[in-house]
Motif scaffolding. Structure first.
Motif, PDB file in Angstrom:
ATOM      1  N   PHE A  98       0.869  -1.179   0.000  1.00 53.84           N
ATOM      2  CA  PHE A  98       0.000   0.000   0.000  1.00 53.84           C
ATOM      3  C   PHE A  98       0.900   1.221   0.000  1.00 53.84           C
ATOM      4  N   HIS A  99       0.619   2.172  -0.902  1.00 57.51           N
ATOM      5  CA  HIS A  99       1.480   3.344  -1.006  1.00 57.51           C
ATOM      6  C   HIS A  99       0.655   4.597  -1.291  1.00 57.51           C
ATOM      7  N   VAL A 100       0.969   5.659  -0.544  1.00 56.71           N
ATOM      8  CA  VAL A 100       0.402   6.980  -0.804  1.00 56.71           C
ATOM      9  C   VAL A 100       1.549   7.825  -1.324  1.00 56.71           C
ATOM     10  N   LYS A 101       1.388   8.385  -2.528  1.00 60.50           N
ATOM     11  CA  LYS A 101       2.479   9.046  -3.241  1.00 60.50           C
ATOM     12  C   LYS A 101       2.996  10.306  -2.551  1.00 60.50           C
ATOM     13  N   ASN A 102       2.086  11.212  -2.160  1.00 63.29           N
ATOM     14  CA  ASN A 102       2.512  12.486  -1.576  1.00 63.29           C
ATOM     15  C   ASN A 102       1.399  13.054  -0.698  1.00 63.29           C
ATOM     16  N   PHE A 103       1.665  14.226  -0.117  1.00 59.74           N
ATOM     17  CA  PHE A 103       0.700  14.821   0.803  1.00 59.74           C
ATOM     18  C   PHE A 103      -0.599  15.207   0.098  1.00 59.74           C
ATOM     19  N   VAL A 104      -0.508  15.705  -1.122  1.00 57.49           N
ATOM     20  CA  VAL A 104      -1.717  16.102  -1.852  1.00 57.49           C
ATOM     21  C   VAL A 104      -2.613  14.886  -2.093  1.00 57.49           C
ATOM     22  N   SER A 105      -2.008  13.775  -2.486  1.00 52.27           N
ATOM     23  CA  SER A 105      -2.776  12.537  -2.669  1.00 52.27           C
ATOM     24  C   SER A 105      -3.398  12.085  -1.355  1.00 52.27           C
ATOM     25  N   ALA A 106      -2.644  12.233  -0.265  1.00 54.40           N
ATOM     26  CA  ALA A 106      -3.163  11.855   1.056  1.00 54.40           C
ATOM     27  C   ALA A 106      -4.326  12.753   1.454  1.00 54.40           C
ATOM     28  N   LEU A 107      -4.220  14.048   1.177  1.00 54.82           N
ATOM     29  CA  LEU A 107      -5.293  14.980   1.521  1.00 54.82           C
ATOM     30  C   LEU A 107      -6.568  14.684   0.739  1.00 54.82           C
ATOM     31  N   ILE A 108      -6.432  14.510  -0.571  1.00 56.88           N
ATOM     32  CA  ILE A 108      -7.608  14.181  -1.395  1.00 56.88           C
ATOM     33  C   ILE A 108      -8.140  12.803  -1.022  1.00 56.88           C
ATOM     34  N   GLY A 109      -7.236  11.847  -0.790  1.00 60.00           N
ATOM     35  CA  GLY A 109      -7.651  10.506  -0.397  1.00 60.00           C
ATOM     36  C   GLY A 109      -8.390  10.494   0.925  1.00 60.00           C
ATOM     37  N   SER A 110      -7.931  11.299   1.881  1.00 60.25           N
ATOM     38  CA  SER A 110      -8.624  11.342   3.171  1.00 60.25           C
ATOM     39  C   SER A 110     -10.018  11.942   3.026  1.00 60.25           C
ATOM     40  N   LEU A 111     -10.170  12.902   2.121  1.00 57.95           N
ATOM     41  CA  LEU A 111     -11.513  13.455   1.866  1.00 57.95           C
ATOM     42  C   LEU A 111     -12.420  12.398   1.240  1.00 57.95           C
ATOM     43  N   ILE A 112     -11.894  11.633   0.287  1.00 60.42           N
ATOM     44  CA  ILE A 112     -12.673  10.564  -0.344  1.00 60.42           C
ATOM     45  C   ILE A 112     -13.047   9.500   0.683  1.00 60.42           C
ATOM     46  N   ILE A 113     -12.090   9.107   1.506  1.00 64.12           N
ATOM     47  CA  ILE A 113     -12.346   8.092   2.533  1.00 64.12           C
ATOM     48  C   ILE A 113     -13.411   8.576   3.505  1.00 64.12           C
ATOM     49  N   THR A 114     -13.357   9.845   3.882  1.00 68.78           N
ATOM     50  CA  THR A 114     -14.363  10.404   4.793  1.00 68.78           C
ATOM     51  C   THR A 114     -15.751  10.358   4.176  1.00 68.78           C
ATOM     52  N   VAL A 115     -15.863  10.779   2.923  1.00 69.71           N
ATOM     53  CA  VAL A 115     -17.175  10.800   2.255  1.00 69.71           C
ATOM     54  C   VAL A 115     -17.717   9.383   2.087  1.00 69.71           C
ATOM     55  N   VAL A 116     -16.877   8.455   1.620  1.00 70.83           N
ATOM     56  CA  VAL A 116     -17.336   7.069   1.423  1.00 70.83           C
ATOM     57  C   VAL A 116     -17.738   6.449   2.760  1.00 70.83           C
ATOM     58  N   SER A 117     -16.977   6.701   3.804  1.00 73.46           N
ATOM     59  CA  SER A 117     -17.304   6.159   5.128  1.00 73.46           C
ATOM     60  C   SER A 117     -18.637   6.721   5.629  1.00 73.46           C
ATOM     61  N   MET A 118     -18.845   8.023   5.442  1.00 70.76           N
ATOM     62  CA  MET A 118     -20.109   8.632   5.878  1.00 70.76           C
ATOM     63  C   MET A 118     -21.297   8.018   5.140  1.00 70.76           C
ATOM     64  N   VAL A 119     -21.151   7.826   3.833  1.00 66.38           N
ATOM     65  CA  VAL A 119     -22.237   7.239   3.040  1.00 66.38           C
ATOM     66  C   VAL A 119     -22.511   5.810   3.486  1.00 66.38           C
ATOM     67  N   LEU A 120     -21.454   5.016   3.671  1.00 69.12           N
ATOM     68  CA  LEU A 120     -21.644   3.618   4.082  1.00 69.12           C
ATOM     69  C   LEU A 120     -22.256   3.516   5.478  1.00 69.12           C
ATOM     70  N   HIS A 121     -21.823   4.379   6.387  1.00 71.31           N
ATOM     71  CA  HIS A 121     -22.414   4.355   7.745  1.00 71.31           C
ATOM     72  C   HIS A 121     -23.873   4.803   7.720  1.00 71.31           C
ATOM     73  N   ALA A 122     -24.235   5.671   6.799  1.00 73.96           N
ATOM     74  CA  ALA A 122     -25.631   6.102   6.668  1.00 73.96           C
ATOM     75  C   ALA A 122     -26.503   4.981   6.094  1.00 73.96           C
ATOM     76  N   VAL A 123     -25.933   4.179   5.210  1.00 75.09           N
ATOM     77  CA  VAL A 123     -26.693   3.106   4.557  1.00 75.09           C
ATOM     78  C   VAL A 123     -26.804   1.880   5.460  1.00 75.09           C
ATOM     79  N   LEU A 124     -25.732   1.575   6.196  1.00 73.55           N
ATOM     80  CA  LEU A 124     -25.733   0.375   7.042  1.00 73.55           C
ATOM     81  C   LEU A 124     -26.689   0.543   8.224  1.00 73.55           C
ATOM     82  N   PRO A 125     -27.332  -0.545   8.631  1.00 75.55           N
ATOM     83  CA  PRO A 125     -28.220  -0.453   9.779  1.00 75.55           C
ATOM     84  C   PRO A 125     -27.450  -0.179  11.057  1.00 75.55           C
ATOM     85  N   GLU A 126     -28.047   0.581  11.943  1.00 77.96           N
ATOM     86  CA  GLU A 126     -27.408   0.939  13.202  1.00 77.96           C
ATOM     87  C   GLU A 126     -27.563  -0.188  14.213  1.00 77.96           C
ATOM     88  N   ASP A 127     -26.523  -0.402  15.011  1.00 77.20           N
ATOM     89  CA  ASP A 127     -26.561  -1.403  16.062  1.00 77.20           C
ATOM     90  C   ASP A 127     -27.292  -0.794  17.264  1.00 77.20           C
TER      91      ASP A 127
END
Length: 129
Positions: A98-127
């Protein structure tokens, strides 16, 4: 335990989506590997990412509390990017592909990960427990 498995699954999907969107910035280097190996690598990176976010991120946020207040929370995006870069460094240390090329990629990637995680947590049933 069920909550932990769901969290790892959500992290795995979010990391995989980020690698698909940022093809050259975030990569799971699988030269000639099978799909099962790729899935195993993604899950292992998700576990490492989850551990980094569980144990190191709170300490960094505590130490950076003044900056968080001063920037109205925007520095949190930088902290998330640093956690993704740290995950990449840990993975390279243990020969996980697993490799992250640079800080800009990490910044954009962290934004994508945050959005995808929020969407998945909204779709998944709550415990309810």
């Amino acid at each position: 335990m069920k909550k932990f498995v769901i969290k790892i699954g959500v992290n795995a999907v979010a990391l995989w989506v980020a690698s698909l969107i940022l093809k050259s910035g975030i990569t799971f280097d699988q030269d000639g590997g099978s799909k099962a190996q790729l899935v195993g690598t993604v899950l292992l990176v998700a576990v490492i990412f989850g551990l980094v976010n569980t144990f190191i991120r709170p300490v960094v946020k505590l130490l950076g509390f003044g900056l968080i207040v001063l920037t109205l929370g925007l520095i949190t995006f930088v902290i998330n990017a640093l956690m993704l870069l740290l995950t990449s460094a840990i993975c390279s240390h243990f020969a996980v592909h697993f490799h992250v090329k640079n800080f800009v990629s990490a910044l954009i990637g962290s934004l994508i990960i945050t959005v995808v995680s929020m969407v998945l947590h909204a779709v998944l049933p709550e415990d309810k427990k």
